[in-house]
Scaffold this active site. Structure first.
Site, PDB file in Angstrom:
ATOM      1  N   THR A 215      -8.515   4.995  12.189  1.00  0.00           N
ATOM      2  CA  THR A 215      -9.730   5.240  11.744  1.00  0.00           C
ATOM      3  C   THR A 215     -10.197   4.364  10.842  1.00  0.00           C
ATOM      4  OG1 THR A 215      -8.626   5.677   9.649  1.00  0.00           O
ATOM      5  CG2 THR A 215      -8.613   7.654  11.208  1.00  0.00           C
TER       6      THR A 215
ATOM      7  N   LYS B 147       0.841  -1.069  -0.007  1.00  0.00           N
ATOM      8  CA  LYS B 147       0.248  -0.008  -0.017  1.00  0.00           C
ATOM      9  C   LYS B 147       0.889   1.266  -0.288  1.00  0.00           C
ATOM     10  CE  LYS B 147      -0.329   1.041   5.067  1.00  0.00           C
ATOM     11  NZ  LYS B 147      -1.406   1.042   6.324  1.00  0.00           N
TER      12      LYS B 147
ATOM     13  N   ASP C  34      -2.621  -6.659  12.828  1.00  0.00           N
ATOM     14  CA  ASP C  34      -1.837  -5.248  12.708  1.00  0.00           C
ATOM     15  C   ASP C  34      -1.765  -5.143  14.277  1.00  0.00           C
ATOM     16  OD1 ASP C  34      -0.280  -2.839  11.997  1.00  0.00           O
ATOM     17  OD2 ASP C  34      -1.950  -2.164  10.721  1.00  0.00           O
TER      18      ASP C  34
END
Length: 316
Positions: A228, A197, A223
């Site tokens: 968010t 990414k 992760d």
């Protein structure tokens, strides 16, 4: 835990539920202190119990509101130091500002280093934390740092639920999380995939490519935190587009800023398992979040630190 009772557990206001769980597992009463604010908003701390000659463990996540919780921690450390505590271990389940660990632009601060310096100058003798954003943050401190890992707790949860690892693939949401995801994949005996990414600006990510086979598999994104929700949702959409059957998530720190919970609820993600390093009250009505307690791991680590025994085996 000790007949001499020369250990004391204290907490601020960031995550008292977790702190009380840890104290209960240790068989210790929570230290008596009041932590509030003066009329102008300044932090007010009063350590009521005697801590002279005691080994003090101060449990405080520096989560939202980050600055208030950080100042509570610093001022409590100063109060304990001035009250003649023998040692002060700052138990920080979630360390705020850890993502500001390097200079991305020429004039950026390295706030994680600043926070490390503040804690040391305040009088902390040792840090105990879990899943710092990057392990290099340990080098910002000139005092011992005991760094726990969340993967053993998360992986054990999936194994206890008898997930069929034959159709599972563990996914790293970016290159920086590969080590953590590979460790998880080893624990559950599943293959690894990596999402390539780019991040054009803070809290915004774009999936460029998926490295690895995900078609026909249940994908588990691993992760350290979820803020968010953008990274997880974009990754989940990309995985489903590549033929994944279902998408799950595993995180240590449920930061969940803004409307992240609603975004996850409306996404294709089936479930996210999070540890309770940050208070999880907002998740009680969620249909997609499952919370696990890290109190047993921290309790064992505190006991081993107190008895001068290694804690590395806790990460196995």
């Amino acid at each position: 835990m000790t007949s001499e009772r020369d250990i004391k557990i204290f907490t601020g206001n960031s995550n008292p539920k977790l702190a009380n769980e840890i104290a209960e597992l240790l068989g210790e009463e929570m230290g008596n202190a009041t932590v509030g604010t003066f009329s102008d908003g300044e932090i007010s701390v009063n350590i009521i119990d005697s801590v002279r000659g005691k080994d003090v463990f101060l449990i405080q996540s520096t989560c939202t509101p980050v600055n208030n919780n950080l100042m509570e921690l610093l001022i409590m450390v100063d109060a304990l130091k001035r009250a003649s505590a023998q040692t002060i271990t700052a138990v920080i389940p979630y360390m705020g500002y850890a993502r500001q660990d390097r200079k991305v632009r020429p004039h950026d601060p390295i706030t994680a280093k600043l926070v490390a310096d503040l804690l040391t100058v305040a009088g902390v003798d040792r840090i105990l934390s879990i899943d710092l954003h990057v392990e290099q943050i340990q080098a910002f401190f000139n005092i011992p740092v005991d760094h726990l890992k969340g993967v053993p707790v998360l992986a054990a949860h999936y194994l206890e639920r008898n997930f069929d690892t034959n159709d599972m693939v563990v996914v790293s949401p970016d290159i920086g999380s590969v080590t953590r995801a590979r460790y998880f994949a080893k624990k559950v005996d599943a293959p690894l995939a990596i999402i390539d990414k780019r991040r054009p600006k803070a809290n915004v990510s774009q999936v460029m490519n998926i490295i690895g086979e995900v078609e026909g598999k249940r994908a588990v994104i691993v992760d350290d935190l979820l803020d968010t929700g953008g990274t997880f949702i974009n990754a989940a959409n990309a995985l489903m587009d590549k033929g994944a059957l279902e998408v799950y998530g595993c995180i240590t720190h449920a930061v969940l800023s803004g409307n992240a919970i609603n975004r996850i609820e409306e996404s294709c993600i089936k479930e996210i398992v999070a540890l309770n390093t940050i208070p999880s009250d907002r998740l009680k009505d969620s249909t997609k979040f499952r919370t696990l307690s890290v109190a047993p791991v921290f309790a064992k680590a505190i006991e081993r630190i107190y008895k001068n025994r290694p804690i590395s085996s806790l990460n196995e």
